[in-house]
Design a protein around this motif. Structure first.
Motif, mmCIF file in Angstrom:
data_model
loop_
_atom_site.group_PDB
_atom_site.id
_atom_site.type_symbol
_atom_site.label_atom_id
_atom_site.label_comp_id
_atom_site.label_asym_id
_atom_site.label_seq_id
_atom_site.Cartn_x
_atom_site.Cartn_y
_atom_site.Cartn_z
ATOM 1 N N UNK A 165 8.657 10.576 -1.882
ATOM 2 C CA UNK A 165 8.031 9.534 -2.701
ATOM 3 C C UNK A 165 6.832 10.072 -3.479
ATOM 4 N N UNK A 166 6.171 11.126 -2.952
ATOM 5 C CA UNK A 166 5.058 11.732 -3.685
ATOM 6 C C UNK A 166 5.544 12.331 -5.000
ATOM 7 N N UNK A 167 6.675 12.990 -4.942
ATOM 8 C CA UNK A 167 7.278 13.590 -6.136
ATOM 9 C C UNK A 167 7.616 12.505 -7.155
ATOM 10 N N UNK A 201 0.835 -1.211 0.000
ATOM 11 C CA UNK A 201 0.000 0.000 0.000
ATOM 12 C C UNK A 201 0.866 1.256 0.000
ATOM 13 N N UNK A 202 0.341 2.325 -0.581
ATOM 14 C CA UNK A 202 1.145 3.528 -0.805
ATOM 15 C C UNK A 202 1.790 4.053 0.470
ATOM 16 N N UNK A 254 6.237 9.370 -12.222
ATOM 17 C CA UNK A 254 5.984 8.109 -12.911
ATOM 18 C C UNK A 254 4.614 8.124 -13.569
ATOM 19 N N UNK A 255 3.608 8.604 -12.854
ATOM 20 C CA UNK A 255 2.257 8.683 -13.420
ATOM 21 C C UNK A 255 2.250 9.569 -14.653
ATOM 22 N N UNK A 256 2.898 10.726 -14.555
ATOM 23 C CA UNK A 256 2.942 11.656 -15.683
ATOM 24 C C UNK A 256 3.674 11.039 -16.873
ATOM 25 N N UNK A 257 4.743 10.309 -16.578
ATOM 26 C CA UNK A 257 5.525 9.698 -17.645
ATOM 27 C C UNK A 257 4.746 8.615 -18.375
ATOM 28 N N UNK A 258 3.822 7.970 -17.669
ATOM 29 C CA UNK A 258 3.031 6.900 -18.269
ATOM 30 C C UNK A 258 1.739 7.404 -18.916
ATOM 31 N N UNK A 259 1.439 8.673 -18.703
ATOM 32 C CA UNK A 259 0.143 9.189 -19.150
ATOM 33 C C UNK A 259 -0.069 8.987 -20.652
ATOM 34 N N UNK A 267 -4.368 8.781 -3.681
ATOM 35 C CA UNK A 267 -3.501 8.375 -4.772
ATOM 36 C C UNK A 267 -4.320 8.036 -6.012
ATOM 37 N N UNK A 268 -5.441 7.379 -5.825
ATOM 38 C CA UNK A 268 -6.323 7.038 -6.949
ATOM 39 C C UNK A 268 -6.748 8.301 -7.691
#
Length: 230
Positions: free
Chosen positions: A79-81, A52-53, A86-91, A141-142
């Protein structure tokens, strides 16, 4: 974070990790070789899926990435950064996958929804299933994840690209805002249904939850499709 597949079997290419996306590492991170950046982000992906996050360990990430704690903080604030990056890179990859689902289903939003759902479940081995629960089980996070993917400010984002692939003639709605609302409703149904359908401990899919998903989509189809045979 979806390095076990993002429902596509190959590992993400290093070109997805690029400067200028929403998650902003420090300049020192961009000075690293592509191989080094990929090693760090792959280690982070594994850790974000593993637990879990709130239990994600920076120490575990740096151990797998073979960097020091000092180096980590030269690259990211916390870790938030790292997660945002990672999310942005996968968008781009995620949005392309969604667009392709619409194209495969000839612009039918309801058929595209069932295809997305089926693909998620087909890809859910024990590792990825646990990761989905770990990530989507955290409300903050979701929402951060979906806000990034469905950003209103991204000209190439899914909210602005959806009308290039959805067949509006198949939907009994009069304006684009209503179609976006339907898209958002279906997105929530897919998310909640995937999480509900996964039973980690028994390593199987809850068929009752799967049936509930199909029933919800068929209800929406009856309400919002044009020329449907009732």
């Amino acid at each position: 974070m979806f390095s076990r597949s993002l429902l596509v079997k190959e590992e993400p290419e290093s070109t997805y990790y690029k400067e200028g996306v929403n998650g902003m590492p420090k300049k020192t991170f961009y000075n690293l070789s592509e191989e080094k950046k990929k090693k760090i982000t792959d280690a982070a992906c594994r850790e974000f899926l593993r637990v879990p996050y709130e239990e994600v360990s920076i120490n575990q990430i740096i151990k797998q990435a073979e960097i020091s704690i000092g180096s980590f903080y030269q690259y990211f604030d916390d870790k938030d950064d790292l997660f945002d990056y990672i999310v942005s890179a996968y968008r781009e990859k995620i949005n392309s996958w969604i667009i392709n689902m619409f194209k495969r289903n000839k612009g039918d939003i309801f058929d595209a929804a069932t295809s997305c759902f089926d693909t998620f479940l087909d890809a859910c081995n024990e590792y990825l299933a646990a990761g989905i629960i770990n990530i989507f089980g955290n409300t903050i996070i979701k929402e951060k994840l979906w806000d990034c993917i469905c950003s209103k400010d991204d000209e190439n984002g899914i909210r602005n690209k959806i009308f290039e692939v959805v067949d509006e003639d198949k939907i009994n709605l009069d304006n684009k805002e209503d179609i976006l609302m339907l898209f958002e409703l279906i997105r929530v149904i897919i998310h909640d249904s995937v999480v509900s359908a996964i039973i980690i401990r028994s390593h199987k899919i809850d068929e009752e939850e799967v049936k509930k998903f199909y029933d919800k989509i068929e209800f929406l189809r009856r309400k919002f499709s044009k020329n449907i045979d009732l």
